[in-house]
Design a protein around this motif. Sequence first.
Motif, mmCIF file in Angstrom:
data_model
loop_
_atom_site.group_PDB
_atom_site.id
_atom_site.type_symbol
_atom_site.label_atom_id
_atom_site.label_comp_id
_atom_site.label_asym_id
_atom_site.label_seq_id
_atom_site.Cartn_x
_atom_site.Cartn_y
_atom_site.Cartn_z
ATOM 1 N N GLN A 1 1.130 -1.080 -0.269
ATOM 2 C CA GLN A 1 0.077 -0.201 0.102
ATOM 3 C C GLN A 1 0.953 1.635 -0.028
ATOM 4 N N ILE A 2 0.123 1.964 -0.393
ATOM 5 C CA ILE A 2 0.900 3.545 -0.546
ATOM 6 C C ILE A 2 -0.021 4.725 -0.378
ATOM 7 N N ALA A 3 0.300 5.530 0.624
ATOM 8 C CA ALA A 3 -0.740 6.070 0.838
ATOM 9 C C ALA A 3 -0.270 7.714 1.693
ATOM 10 N N ALA A 4 -1.471 8.554 2.306
ATOM 11 C CA ALA A 4 -1.092 9.324 3.113
ATOM 12 C C ALA A 4 -0.777 8.270 4.265
ATOM 13 N N PRO A 5 -0.247 9.095 5.645
ATOM 14 C CA PRO A 5 -0.001 7.928 6.997
ATOM 15 C C PRO A 5 -1.390 7.808 7.055
ATOM 16 N N ARG A 6 -2.075 9.091 7.785
ATOM 17 C CA ARG A 6 -3.128 8.848 7.864
ATOM 18 C C ARG A 6 -4.202 7.536 7.431
ATOM 19 N N GLU A 7 -4.363 7.919 6.429
ATOM 20 C CA GLU A 7 -4.701 6.671 5.241
ATOM 21 C C GLU A 7 -4.189 5.646 5.850
ATOM 22 N N ILE A 8 -2.469 4.885 5.446
ATOM 23 C CA ILE A 8 -1.885 4.060 6.273
ATOM 24 C C ILE A 8 -2.641 3.051 7.613
ATOM 25 N N TYR A 9 -2.401 4.334 7.979
ATOM 26 C CA TYR A 9 -3.189 3.667 9.551
ATOM 27 C C TYR A 9 -4.689 3.710 10.141
ATOM 28 N N HIS A 10 -5.267 4.468 9.191
ATOM 29 C CA HIS A 10 -6.753 4.087 9.802
ATOM 30 C C HIS A 10 -7.945 3.044 8.567
ATOM 31 N N ARG A 11 -7.018 3.120 7.572
ATOM 32 C CA ARG A 11 -7.720 2.288 6.269
ATOM 33 C C ARG A 11 -6.769 1.460 6.076
ATOM 34 N N PRO A 12 -5.605 0.478 6.536
ATOM 35 C CA PRO A 12 -4.882 -0.395 5.741
ATOM 36 C C PRO A 12 -6.110 -1.507 4.784
ATOM 37 N N ARG A 13 -4.836 -1.120 3.970
ATOM 38 C CA ARG A 13 -5.409 -2.407 2.346
ATOM 39 C C ARG A 13 -5.451 -3.730 2.542
ATOM 40 N N THR A 14 -4.534 -3.438 3.302
ATOM 41 C CA THR A 14 -4.235 -5.219 3.874
ATOM 42 C C THR A 14 -3.544 -6.545 5.112
ATOM 43 N N GLN A 15 -4.041 -7.595 5.056
ATOM 44 C CA GLN A 15 -3.274 -7.996 6.521
ATOM 45 C C GLN A 15 -2.382 -7.058 7.453
ATOM 46 N N PHE A 16 -0.956 -7.051 6.352
ATOM 47 C CA PHE A 16 0.136 -6.894 6.320
ATOM 48 C C PHE A 16 0.364 -5.780 7.179
ATOM 49 N N VAL A 17 0.200 -5.230 6.227
ATOM 50 C CA VAL A 17 -0.403 -3.476 6.780
ATOM 51 C C VAL A 17 -0.929 -2.546 7.924
ATOM 52 N N ALA A 18 -2.093 -4.078 8.030
ATOM 53 C CA ALA A 18 -2.831 -3.552 9.346
ATOM 54 C C ALA A 18 -1.503 -3.911 10.548
ATOM 55 N N SER A 19 -1.017 -5.019 10.688
ATOM 56 C CA SER A 19 -0.235 -5.171 11.767
ATOM 57 C C SER A 19 1.324 -4.792 11.688
ATOM 58 N N PHE A 20 1.805 -4.704 10.880
ATOM 59 C CA PHE A 20 2.292 -3.540 10.710
ATOM 60 C C PHE A 20 2.465 -2.356 10.918
ATOM 61 N N VAL A 21 1.900 -1.505 11.041
ATOM 62 C CA VAL A 21 2.080 -0.106 11.103
ATOM 63 C C VAL A 21 0.950 -0.262 12.811
ATOM 64 N N GLY A 22 1.407 0.414 13.542
ATOM 65 C CA GLY A 22 0.484 1.139 14.699
ATOM 66 C C GLY A 22 0.563 -0.763 15.538
ATOM 67 N N THR A 23 -0.113 -0.451 16.761
ATOM 68 C CA THR A 23 -0.272 -1.501 17.690
ATOM 69 C C THR A 23 -2.295 -1.597 16.915
ATOM 70 N N ILE A 24 -2.390 -2.814 17.037
ATOM 71 C CA ILE A 24 -3.624 -3.206 16.487
ATOM 72 C C ILE A 24 -4.183 -4.635 17.622
ATOM 73 N N SER A 25 -5.416 -5.010 17.506
ATOM 74 C CA SER A 25 -6.255 -6.232 18.044
ATOM 75 C C SER A 25 -6.844 -7.260 16.825
ATOM 76 N N GLU A 26 -6.889 -8.237 16.548
ATOM 77 C CA GLU A 26 -6.859 -9.131 15.697
ATOM 78 C C GLU A 26 -7.807 -9.933 16.846
ATOM 79 N N ILE A 27 -9.188 -9.617 15.905
ATOM 80 C CA ILE A 27 -10.055 -10.513 16.208
ATOM 81 C C ILE A 27 -11.134 -11.426 15.947
ATOM 82 N N GLY A 28 -11.773 -12.638 15.949
ATOM 83 C CA GLY A 28 -12.916 -13.264 15.391
ATOM 84 C C GLY A 28 -13.988 -12.906 16.039
ATOM 85 N N VAL A 29 -14.642 -12.492 14.707
ATOM 86 C CA VAL A 29 -16.361 -12.442 15.138
ATOM 87 C C VAL A 29 -17.422 -12.734 14.307
#
Length: 351
Positions: A218-246
């Motif tokens: 993903q390539i995007a503005a920092p705010r978008e990378i953080y708040h709207r990651p496009r892939t599981q890797f980006v979501a997990s790699f950037v910042g702290t995040i909880s991965e949960i099943g619902v």
Amino acid sequence: MTNPPNEVVLDHVSKSFGTTTVLRELDLHLRAGELVAVLGPSGCGKTTALRILAGFERPTSGRVLVDGRDITDLPANKRDIGMVFQAYSLFPHLSVAANVEYGLRIRGTGAAERSRRGQELLEMCGLGALSSRYPHELSGGQQQRVALARALAVQPKVLLLDEPLSALDAIVRRQIRDEIRRLQQQLGITTMFVTHDQEEAMSIADRVAVVNHGSIEQIAAPREIYHRPRTQFVASFVGTISEIGVSPSCGSGRLEVHHPGPGRDTLYVRPEDLRLQPEATGTHVVVAHTFIGERTLVRASGDEDRPDIVSSVSTAEAGSVLVGTRVTPYLAAEPALRIASTSSTPDVMAV
């Protein structure tokens, strides 16, 4: 002193070393005058991409263009690109002024012009009073400023920075980071900043390119990378995040949290979007607090079927969820990413 802005394009660039593929048809476009931070874990290919742009490596396939001109086959010393490395690489026997003027002298610039331009850069970098000193008489931060001034003195079309701050302590790192950004914007120079440090990338860049296994996820503005990651890797790699099943029917409000698995949607939730409500029948127990100033990160653990979760609360409110408190998680805002149980395609949930 200004630099004419130049666009930079890495067009379907691949690079292999023997049987090892480091870059896989990587596409990267740096707009004229912007700073793009290339972020990724060690070994992901980010430095190889920078070295290909600099001319130190040749791509196995693909093209490198600067302002529309194909420079793929151009030697490094003909590319008009400035570089700043992690190691300062200053000449120890030359003064600060002579180090900054070195590239100009190699190009045959006259002594008066060399001195004028060198002093201008030293003043811009806050080193005007240190021009007669030698590298060993400077601090690490001052040496890196000299290296930056030297790279900029020749007015390059593009500036490349390869982990330039990693050898500095935290306070100096922030100071030099801000200095780099100020100079980059003042000069309007197109810049690639390679780093594995998320804070650096997010705080300095116009856009962040997140690299994984030789490709940009993903390539995007920092705010978008953080708040709207496009892939599981980006979501997990950037910042702290909880991965949960619902449950697929789960929306905002109370969460029945499980580990991700068949029949469950996977939510990636930022700490500030997860609220922990103290309840005697809660599914999780607070196990740790991490104080980070105004905010406190609260980690809560579930049983074998429930993953740990992390919530960000104001430090003033952290006393209501002390270690040992039983809590129930609530989703307070839209998750950063939702992966539907019946699809491999990311689907951001509207709540």
